[in-house]
Design an enzyme around this catalytic site. Structure first.
Site, PDB file in Angstrom:
ATOM      1  N   CYS A 141       0.826  -1.207   0.000  1.00 29.41           N
ATOM      2  CA  CYS A 141       0.000   0.000   0.000  1.00 29.41           C
ATOM      3  C   CYS A 141       0.862   1.259   0.000  1.00 29.41           C
ATOM      4  CB  CYS A 141      -0.980   0.033   1.160  1.00 29.41           C
ATOM      5  SG  CYS A 141      -2.189   1.347   0.949  1.00 29.41           S
ATOM      6  N   CYS A 160      -5.492   2.650  -5.076  1.00 27.69           N
ATOM      7  CA  CYS A 160      -5.047   3.196  -3.800  1.00 27.69           C
ATOM      8  C   CYS A 160      -6.100   4.165  -3.289  1.00 27.69           C
ATOM      9  CB  CYS A 160      -3.711   3.915  -3.979  1.00 27.69           C
ATOM     10  SG  CYS A 160      -2.934   4.337  -2.423  1.00 27.69           S
TER      11      CYS A 160
END
Length: 393
Positions: free
Chosen positions: A160, A337
């Site tokens: 991430c 994201c």
């Protein structure tokens, strides 16, 4: 022991692939090698660290997510022997396979920064990057009385890629809402060259940085913590020049790498990641080996959303190889994201290998939206537990 398909890793990627395989071919002999007792939905840790979601919402028993029909080998992997179609377990057992899927995730290298491992979780040092430490982030934010708050991003690939900045925006929002912004210095020390790789989303994020008055130091990598002095030492990526900052709280994203047992194996590329074709996910040397997710060398962000698009491609191509055909399904590098920019605000970045936006909704996703925040907080976790891990999404 011998199984038709052996999957290394019972995290997001491994469980998703196993569930899809067994849903399409229930008669397959699938074994999953996974040492952990618990399974974590890690994307929610950003909100846990900001006090918006309880930590317990992110965890379930591993047994609960094991797909029906899969054999769970409750051990860790010690080594790969692809020439012999075998995996060696930490207890010394060998597991032979016809086909191998490597989905072992990523390794957190807490000890790569002197002073970090022993201080994370106390004395103002926190991190959202583990279940054990995520609550310390919220404790630091809510007890903050002003001063310098530092947020870091390392010079390694990380899971991430947006997480280091998301918690920074949430903390900044919290400080502002509690009247602390005028006596607070928020610093982003990032080894990357800018805030985001895709210009469409970077333009919005740079405005968010201006709104919160965040001080940015790009190309600066955290190389040492001195917890007794509350000092963080950064090194410039290009010049090697060092900068020391004093902090009242610091959120550290630890350096990350492929798991050691992959780095030391014949499956790894020069950087230690499983060496696969970026489009088919088939290993570049061993035709009966596939990999996906964080442990692979796919040149895209390491996210659960990327795995959601990788898994169907891998499953289709694996079955093609099993049936004597060439793999034809292609993964385009899609990743997502969800960039939380404050409480109730989110920019949903979605893009492919070439950095082209690949958006799911009929509006401009580069804009901060409350609806997208609700998507992250409520919809995506449900899609994960009831969809992805069941082979349905």
């Amino acid at each position: 022991m011998k199984h038709q398909i052996v999957i290394v890793g019972g995290g997001t990627a491994g469980i998703t692939v196993a569930a899809r395989l067994l849903r399409e071919r229930p008669d397959l002999d699938v074994a999953i090698i996974e040492p952990s007792e618990k399974h974590y939905y890690q994307p929610i840790w950003t909100l846990v660290g900001a006090g918006a979601v309880p930590r317990e919402a992110s965890v379930r028993d591993e047994a609960e997510v094991m797909p029906e029909g899969a054999t769970w080998l409750h051990e860790a992997v010690a080594a790969f022997e692809p020439e012999n179609n075998a995996v060696v377990l930490s207890n010394g057992d060998r597991v032979e396979y016809e086909y191998l899927v490597v989905a072992a995730g990523i390794q957190l290298d807490w000890d790569a920064i002197p002073g970090l491992k022993e201080s994370v979780g106390r004395d103002g040092v926190c991190s959202n990057y583990s279940y054990e430490t995520v609550n310390s982030t919220w404790e630091n934010i809510r007890s903050f009385k002003g001063g310098t708050a530092i947020f870091t991003q390392p010079n390694t690939p990380i899971k991430c890629g947006g997480a280091p900045q998301k918690i920074m925006y949430l903390a900044s929002d919290y400080f502002r809402r509690h009247g602390l912004d005028k006596k607070t210095r928020v610093v982003f020390g990032s080894a990357s060259g800018g805030i985001f790789s895709v210009a469409k989303y970077a333009n919005t994020l740079n405005k968010v940085i201006q709104r919160y008055g965040i001080e940015t130091h790009y190309l600066h990598n955290l190389v040492e913590l001195r917890p007794d002095q509350h000092e963080a030492v950064f090194e410039h990526i290009e010049t090697g020049e060092r900068m020391t900052l004093t902090y009242d709280m610091i959120h550290v994203t630890p350096p990350q790498s492929a798991p050691d047992f992959i780095k030391q194996s014949p499956l790894a590329d020069a950087a230690g990641w499983v060496d696969v074709d970026p489009f088919t996910l088939q290993h570049n040397t061993y035709a009966n080996v596939f990999a996906l997710g964080d442990c692979s060398n796919l040149p895209t962000s390491k996210t659960g959303a990327a795995i959601r698009k990788q898994a169907p491609v891998l499953v289709e191509n694996l079955q093609a190889v099993m049936d004597g055909a060439a793999p034809s399904a292609r993964y385009d590098g899609y990743t997502s994201c969800p960039l939380v920019t404050g409480y109730g605000r989110l920019v949903l970045a979605e893009f492919d290998y070439d950095g082209n936006p690949k958006e799911s909704f009929p509006f401009d996703q580069s804009q901060e939206r409350y609806t997208m925040y609700l998507l992250k907080k409520y919809v995506l976790p449900e899609m994960y537990w009831a969809g992805m891990l069941k082979g349905l999404a």
